[in-house]
Each structure stands twice: as structure tokens, then as C-alpha cells.
Design a protein around this motif. Structure first.
Motif, PDB file in Angstrom:
ATOM      1  N   LEU A  20       0.832  -1.196   0.000  1.00  0.00           N
ATOM      2  CA  LEU A  20       0.000   0.000   0.000  1.00  0.00           C
ATOM      3  C   LEU A  20       0.869   1.249   0.000  1.00  0.00           C
ATOM      4  O   LEU A  20       1.927   1.270   0.618  1.00  0.00           O
ATOM      5  CB  LEU A  20      -0.891   0.042   1.248  1.00  0.00           C
ATOM      6  CG  LEU A  20      -1.948  -1.045   1.385  1.00  0.00           C
ATOM      7  CD1 LEU A  20      -2.610  -0.970   2.750  1.00  0.00           C
ATOM      8  CD2 LEU A  20      -2.980  -0.930   0.280  1.00  0.00           C
ATOM      9  N   THR A  21       0.408   2.275  -0.682  1.00  0.00           N
ATOM     10  CA  THR A  21       1.068   3.576  -0.604  1.00  0.00           C
ATOM     11  C   THR A  21       0.581   4.288   0.656  1.00  0.00           C
ATOM     12  O   THR A  21      -0.431   3.893   1.259  1.00  0.00           O
ATOM     13  CB  THR A  21       0.716   4.452  -1.823  1.00  0.00           C
ATOM     14  OG1 THR A  21      -0.706   4.703  -1.799  1.00  0.00           O
ATOM     15  CG2 THR A  21       1.119   3.779  -3.132  1.00  0.00           C
ATOM     16  N   GLN A  22       1.287   5.332   1.031  1.00  0.00           N
ATOM     17  CA  GLN A  22       0.829   6.137   2.165  1.00  0.00           C
ATOM     18  C   GLN A  22      -0.562   6.695   1.878  1.00  0.00           C
ATOM     19  O   GLN A  22      -1.415   6.729   2.767  1.00  0.00           O
ATOM     20  CB  GLN A  22       1.819   7.257   2.455  1.00  0.00           C
ATOM     21  CG  GLN A  22       3.135   6.766   3.001  1.00  0.00           C
ATOM     22  CD  GLN A  22       4.148   7.882   3.183  1.00  0.00           C
ATOM     23  OE1 GLN A  22       4.009   8.966   2.617  1.00  0.00           O
ATOM     24  NE2 GLN A  22       5.183   7.611   3.965  1.00  0.00           N
ATOM     25  N   GLN A  23      -0.800   7.121   0.651  1.00  0.00           N
ATOM     26  CA  GLN A  23      -2.111   7.673   0.287  1.00  0.00           C
ATOM     27  C   GLN A  23      -3.201   6.617   0.408  1.00  0.00           C
ATOM     28  O   GLN A  23      -4.305   6.908   0.886  1.00  0.00           O
ATOM     29  CB  GLN A  23      -2.092   8.251  -1.129  1.00  0.00           C
ATOM     30  CG  GLN A  23      -3.388   8.955  -1.501  1.00  0.00           C
ATOM     31  CD  GLN A  23      -3.706  10.127  -0.581  1.00  0.00           C
ATOM     32  OE1 GLN A  23      -2.887  11.014  -0.412  1.00  0.00           O
ATOM     33  NE2 GLN A  23      -4.885  10.115   0.036  1.00  0.00           N
ATOM     34  N   ALA A  24      -2.898   5.383   0.007  1.00  0.00           N
ATOM     35  CA  ALA A  24      -3.894   4.310   0.108  1.00  0.00           C
ATOM     36  C   ALA A  24      -4.273   4.054   1.567  1.00  0.00           C
ATOM     37  O   ALA A  24      -5.450   3.848   1.878  1.00  0.00           O
ATOM     38  CB  ALA A  24      -3.367   3.036  -0.536  1.00  0.00           C
ATOM     39  N   VAL A  25      -3.287   4.080   2.458  1.00  0.00           N
ATOM     40  CA  VAL A  25      -3.574   3.886   3.885  1.00  0.00           C
ATOM     41  C   VAL A  25      -4.422   5.049   4.401  1.00  0.00           C
ATOM     42  O   VAL A  25      -5.388   4.843   5.132  1.00  0.00           O
ATOM     43  CB  VAL A  25      -2.278   3.724   4.711  1.00  0.00           C
ATOM     44  CG1 VAL A  25      -2.590   3.631   6.194  1.00  0.00           C
ATOM     45  CG2 VAL A  25      -1.506   2.495   4.250  1.00  0.00           C
ATOM     46  N   ALA A  26      -4.078   6.265   4.000  1.00  0.00           N
ATOM     47  CA  ALA A  26      -4.875   7.432   4.407  1.00  0.00           C
ATOM     48  C   ALA A  26      -6.310   7.292   3.910  1.00  0.00           C
ATOM     49  O   ALA A  26      -7.254   7.577   4.653  1.00  0.00           O
ATOM     50  CB  ALA A  26      -4.235   8.713   3.882  1.00  0.00           C
ATOM     51  N   ASP A  27      -6.477   6.825   2.686  1.00  0.00           N
ATOM     52  CA  ASP A  27      -7.824   6.631   2.141  1.00  0.00           C
ATOM     53  C   ASP A  27      -8.591   5.578   2.945  1.00  0.00           C
ATOM     54  O   ASP A  27      -9.788   5.738   3.199  1.00  0.00           O
ATOM     55  CB  ASP A  27      -7.763   6.222   0.666  1.00  0.00           C
ATOM     56  CG  ASP A  27      -7.251   7.333  -0.245  1.00  0.00           C
ATOM     57  OD1 ASP A  27      -7.220   8.519   0.186  1.00  0.00           O
ATOM     58  OD2 ASP A  27      -6.857   7.015  -1.389  1.00  0.00           O
TER      59      ASP A  27
END
Length: 84
Positions: A20-27
């Protein structure tokens, strides 16, 4: 009593294991925190508060123990033993 502290390296390792990217985790956090927050946590520049820690564990599909480590408080006894 042992204390636990969130580790940026363990957060990053768990995120990368899940690919996962950091953005995916944030999402996945549903607005609880941002990509910038994750970046700061992974670099140990900042620590998540209790609510964000719970949301992070949910987003990463893990228990608190997976992203934290035990902190042994310094006492006179274990400080003296370390010097031996």
C-alpha cells in the motif's frame, strides 16, 4: 508494567507488506488522518494519538502490537545490570 510505543519503522514495514502507498492507507482511514501524517509517523517525527492509532491499525488490518514495541522503563536495577 511494560509500556508500548508506536514505531515508524513497523508502520512502514506493515504498509509495504500490504503493498500500500501512504495515500492508500490514508484513504482506508476514512478521513481519520492524511498521507502527510503517515509520512511523519513513519519517519518518527511525530506519533499518532490514540484515535489515530486505532484508525491506523484498522486501515492496516493489524493489532496494536504489530506496529509497536515494548519500552522498558529505566530503573536503578536494569541500569546497573547494563553497566556490568
Amino acid at each position: 508494567m511494560a509500556l508500548r510505543r508506536v514505531s515508524g519503522e513497523l508502520i512502514k514495514r506493515r504498509r509495504k507488506t500490504l503493498k500500500l502507498t501512504q495515500q492508500a492507507v490514508a484513504d482506508l482511514s476514512e478521513g481519520a488522518f492524511s498521507r502527510a501524517n503517515i509520512s511523519q509517523w513513519e519517519l518518527d517525527l511525530n506519533k499518532p494519538d490514540e484515535d489515530n492509532t486505532l484508525a491506523l491499525c484498522k486501515a492496516l488490518g493489524c493489532k496494536y502490537e504489530a506496529i509497536s514495541f515494548v519500552v522498558v522503563p529505566k530503573t536503578a536495577e536494569n541500569t546497573a545490570a547494563a553497566g556490568s
